[in-house]
Design a protein around this motif. Sequence first.
Motif, PDB file in Angstrom:
ATOM      1  N   PHE A  13      56.490  16.764  31.166  1.00  0.00           N
ATOM      2  CA  PHE A  13      57.048  17.698  32.137  1.00  0.00           C
ATOM      3  C   PHE A  13      56.034  17.992  33.245  1.00  0.00           C
ATOM      4  O   PHE A  13      56.344  17.951  34.425  1.00  0.00           O
ATOM      5  CB  PHE A  13      57.470  18.997  31.445  1.00  0.00           C
ATOM      6  N   ARG A  14      54.804  18.279  32.849  1.00  0.00           N
ATOM      7  CA  ARG A  14      53.765  18.572  33.838  1.00  0.00           C
ATOM      8  C   ARG A  14      53.493  17.365  34.726  1.00  0.00           C
ATOM      9  O   ARG A  14      53.331  17.497  35.934  1.00  0.00           O
ATOM     10  CB  ARG A  14      52.482  19.011  33.143  1.00  0.00           C
ATOM     11  N   GLN A  15      53.433  16.174  34.132  1.00  0.00           N
ATOM     12  CA  GLN A  15      53.185  14.977  34.933  1.00  0.00           C
ATOM     13  C   GLN A  15      54.299  14.760  35.951  1.00  0.00           C
ATOM     14  O   GLN A  15      54.050  14.400  37.097  1.00  0.00           O
ATOM     15  CB  GLN A  15      53.043  13.754  34.032  1.00  0.00           C
ATOM     16  N   LYS A  16      55.529  15.000  35.540  1.00  0.00           N
ATOM     17  CA  LYS A  16      56.663  14.833  36.449  1.00  0.00           C
ATOM     18  C   LYS A  16      56.642  15.901  37.545  1.00  0.00           C
ATOM     19  O   LYS A  16      56.934  15.613  38.698  1.00  0.00           O
ATOM     20  CB  LYS A  16      57.966  14.901  35.655  1.00  0.00           C
ATOM     21  N   LEU A  17      56.275  17.120  37.193  1.00  0.00           N
ATOM     22  CA  LEU A  17      56.197  18.210  38.170  1.00  0.00           C
ATOM     23  C   LEU A  17      55.092  17.957  39.193  1.00  0.00           C
ATOM     24  O   LEU A  17      55.250  18.237  40.380  1.00  0.00           O
ATOM     25  CB  LEU A  17      55.946  19.540  37.457  1.00  0.00           C
ATOM     26  N   PHE A  18      53.981  17.375  38.754  1.00  0.00           N
ATOM     27  CA  PHE A  18      52.828  17.155  39.631  1.00  0.00           C
ATOM     28  C   PHE A  18      52.992  15.958  40.562  1.00  0.00           C
ATOM     29  O   PHE A  18      52.120  15.661  41.361  1.00  0.00           O
ATOM     30  CB  PHE A  18      51.548  16.972  38.810  1.00  0.00           C
ATOM     31  N   ARG A  19      54.089  15.235  40.489  1.00  0.00           N
ATOM     32  CA  ARG A  19      54.292  14.058  41.337  1.00  0.00           C
ATOM     33  C   ARG A  19      54.562  14.411  42.797  1.00  0.00           C
ATOM     34  O   ARG A  19      54.399  13.564  43.669  1.00  0.00           O
ATOM     35  CB  ARG A  19      55.460  13.221  40.811  1.00  0.00           C
ATOM     36  N   SER A  20      54.998  15.624  43.071  1.00  0.00           N
ATOM     37  CA  SER A  20      55.353  16.011  44.434  1.00  0.00           C
ATOM     38  C   SER A  20      54.728  17.363  44.756  1.00  0.00           C
ATOM     39  O   SER A  20      55.048  18.360  44.117  1.00  0.00           O
ATOM     40  CB  SER A  20      56.878  16.094  44.564  1.00  0.00           C
TER      41      SER A  20
ATOM     42  N   HIS B 108      48.394  28.754  45.458  1.00  0.00           N
ATOM     43  CA  HIS B 108      49.266  27.683  44.981  1.00  0.00           C
ATOM     44  C   HIS B 108      48.951  26.375  45.699  1.00  0.00           C
ATOM     45  O   HIS B 108      49.026  25.297  45.105  1.00  0.00           O
ATOM     46  CB  HIS B 108      50.734  28.047  45.188  1.00  0.00           C
ATOM     47  N   VAL B 109      48.608  26.476  46.972  1.00  0.00           N
ATOM     48  CA  VAL B 109      48.240  25.280  47.744  1.00  0.00           C
ATOM     49  C   VAL B 109      46.966  24.660  47.176  1.00  0.00           C
ATOM     50  O   VAL B 109      46.877  23.441  47.005  1.00  0.00           O
ATOM     51  CB  VAL B 109      48.070  25.616  49.244  1.00  0.00           C
ATOM     52  N   ILE B 110      45.983  25.500  46.869  1.00  0.00           N
ATOM     53  CA  ILE B 110      44.716  24.999  46.298  1.00  0.00           C
ATOM     54  C   ILE B 110      44.981  24.313  44.969  1.00  0.00           C
ATOM     55  O   ILE B 110      44.501  23.202  44.716  1.00  0.00           O
ATOM     56  CB  ILE B 110      43.706  26.153  46.152  1.00  0.00           C
ATOM     57  N   ALA B 111      45.768  24.963  44.103  1.00  0.00           N
ATOM     58  CA  ALA B 111      46.081  24.367  42.796  1.00  0.00           C
ATOM     59  C   ALA B 111      46.903  23.095  42.961  1.00  0.00           C
ATOM     60  O   ALA B 111      46.655  22.093  42.281  1.00  0.00           O
ATOM     61  CB  ALA B 111      46.835  25.377  41.934  1.00  0.00           C
ATOM     62  N   GLY B 112      47.893  23.112  43.858  1.00  0.00           N
ATOM     63  CA  GLY B 112      48.738  21.944  44.065  1.00  0.00           C
ATOM     64  C   GLY B 112      47.964  20.755  44.605  1.00  0.00           C
ATOM     65  O   GLY B 112      48.192  19.616  44.180  1.00  0.00           O
ATOM     66  N   ALA B 113      47.055  21.009  45.534  1.00  0.00           N
ATOM     67  CA  ALA B 113      46.253  19.912  46.081  1.00  0.00           C
ATOM     68  C   ALA B 113      45.394  19.283  44.994  1.00  0.00           C
ATOM     69  O   ALA B 113      45.255  18.064  44.923  1.00  0.00           O
ATOM     70  CB  ALA B 113      45.375  20.419  47.228  1.00  0.00           C
ATOM     71  N   ARG B 114      44.844  20.119  44.124  1.00  0.00           N
ATOM     72  CA  ARG B 114      43.991  19.594  43.050  1.00  0.00           C
ATOM     73  C   ARG B 114      44.830  18.844  42.006  1.00  0.00           C
ATOM     74  O   ARG B 114      44.476  17.744  41.584  1.00  0.00           O
ATOM     75  CB  ARG B 114      43.234  20.743  42.382  1.00  0.00           C
ATOM     76  N   LEU B 115      45.961  19.428  41.589  1.00  0.00           N
ATOM     77  CA  LEU B 115      46.754  18.832  40.518  1.00  0.00           C
ATOM     78  C   LEU B 115      47.607  17.651  40.975  1.00  0.00           C
ATOM     79  O   LEU B 115      47.732  16.664  40.263  1.00  0.00           O
ATOM     80  CB  LEU B 115      47.655  19.899  39.890  1.00  0.00           C
ATOM     81  N   CYS B 116      48.213  17.766  42.142  1.00  0.00           N
ATOM     82  CA  CYS B 116      49.136  16.731  42.603  1.00  0.00           C
ATOM     83  C   CYS B 116      48.445  15.597  43.353  1.00  0.00           C
ATOM     84  O   CYS B 116      48.880  14.453  43.285  1.00  0.00           O
ATOM     85  CB  CYS B 116      50.198  17.342  43.517  1.00  0.00           C
ATOM     86  N   LEU B 117      47.388  15.947  44.088  1.00  0.00           N
ATOM     87  CA  LEU B 117      46.762  14.948  44.946  1.00  0.00           C
ATOM     88  C   LEU B 117      45.340  14.596  44.557  1.00  0.00           C
ATOM     89  O   LEU B 117      44.782  13.632  45.065  1.00  0.00           O
ATOM     90  CB  LEU B 117      46.762  15.450  46.398  1.00  0.00           C
ATOM     91  N   GLY B 118      44.728  15.408  43.715  1.00  0.00           N
ATOM     92  CA  GLY B 118      43.342  15.177  43.342  1.00  0.00           C
ATOM     93  C   GLY B 118      42.382  15.504  44.476  1.00  0.00           C
ATOM     94  O   GLY B 118      41.292  14.937  44.541  1.00  0.00           O
ATOM     95  N   LEU B 119      42.778  16.402  45.371  1.00  0.00           N
ATOM     96  CA  LEU B 119      41.958  16.772  46.521  1.00  0.00           C
ATOM     97  C   LEU B 119      41.498  18.214  46.431  1.00  0.00           C
ATOM     98  O   LEU B 119      42.158  19.043  45.821  1.00  0.00           O
ATOM     99  CB  LEU B 119      42.763  16.604  47.822  1.00  0.00           C
ATOM    100  N   SER B 120      40.381  18.511  47.069  1.00  0.00           N
ATOM    101  CA  SER B 120      39.906  19.891  47.170  1.00  0.00           C
ATOM    102  C   SER B 120      40.301  20.439  48.534  1.00  0.00           C
ATOM    103  O   SER B 120      40.159  19.765  49.547  1.00  0.00           O
ATOM    104  CB  SER B 120      38.384  19.955  47.029  1.00  0.00           C
ATOM    105  N   VAL B 121      40.796  21.667  48.536  1.00  0.00           N
ATOM    106  CA  VAL B 121      41.211  22.328  49.758  1.00  0.00           C
ATOM    107  C   VAL B 121      40.445  23.632  49.863  1.00  0.00           C
ATOM    108  O   VAL B 121      40.342  24.376  48.881  1.00  0.00           O
ATOM    109  CB  VAL B 121      42.739  22.594  49.739  1.00  0.00           C
ATOM    110  N   THR B 122      39.911  23.913  51.029  1.00  0.00           N
ATOM    111  CA  THR B 122      39.188  25.175  51.223  1.00  0.00           C
ATOM    112  C   THR B 122      40.193  26.322  51.368  1.00  0.00           C
ATOM    113  O   THR B 122      41.360  26.081  51.707  1.00  0.00           O
ATOM    114  CB  THR B 122      38.312  25.114  52.489  1.00  0.00           C
TER     115      THR B 122
END
Length: 191
Positions: free
Chosen positions: A18-25, A147-161
């Motif tokens: 479920f988490r993997q599917k949610l993190f795809r977008s 949520h943007v910071i968490a989403g960038a890390r979980l969905c894209l593997g990126l760090s956002v300031t």
Amino acid sequence: MIRYETVEKPTGSNQTAFRQKLFRSLPRFLAYCAIMRSCRPHWQFKDLKPIVVGLVLPDGADVVLYEEAVRYAAHGPAIVTHGGLDTTEVLLRTFERKRPVDDPDLSNALARKSRVILVADNAAAVPETFGLAADAVIEVGPILPRHVIAGARLCLGLSVTPGQADFIATVSCRSSAPPSGKEGPWRRPSR
């Protein structure tokens, strides 16, 4: 008489899938976070218990994106195994497609399902009589920078300031998704 089935808390691989599917977008994840935060006072929603709730989306929100995120939130990990719970119905109402007060889809869902979630693009799209059956009509809040910071890390593997997150949170989810098939800032980097 309606029989309610208790759904067990998800464990193991079902929760992971479920988490993997949610993190795809990323846009769907951000909409999911906003929905779950808005529904926090209504514990039945998160715990997959019987509830009738209306969700009024923020101004300018992508209705299709939020409807998909509501399906993830409403069905939980059951969406991975068999497309969702049989006892849950998610209905979409937009102001352009406003239906009469005696909408048969809504009436049938309220009569047969233990969990009914009505997604409306604005308050005018919620039928006047829905409030009689609903446990709550909730306005979904905006996307938060955390949520943007968490989403960038979980969905894209990126760090956002935090500054970047503040800016991205002000942009609607509709415009944050790249056109399909094209590279863009929201694309998961190849590893």
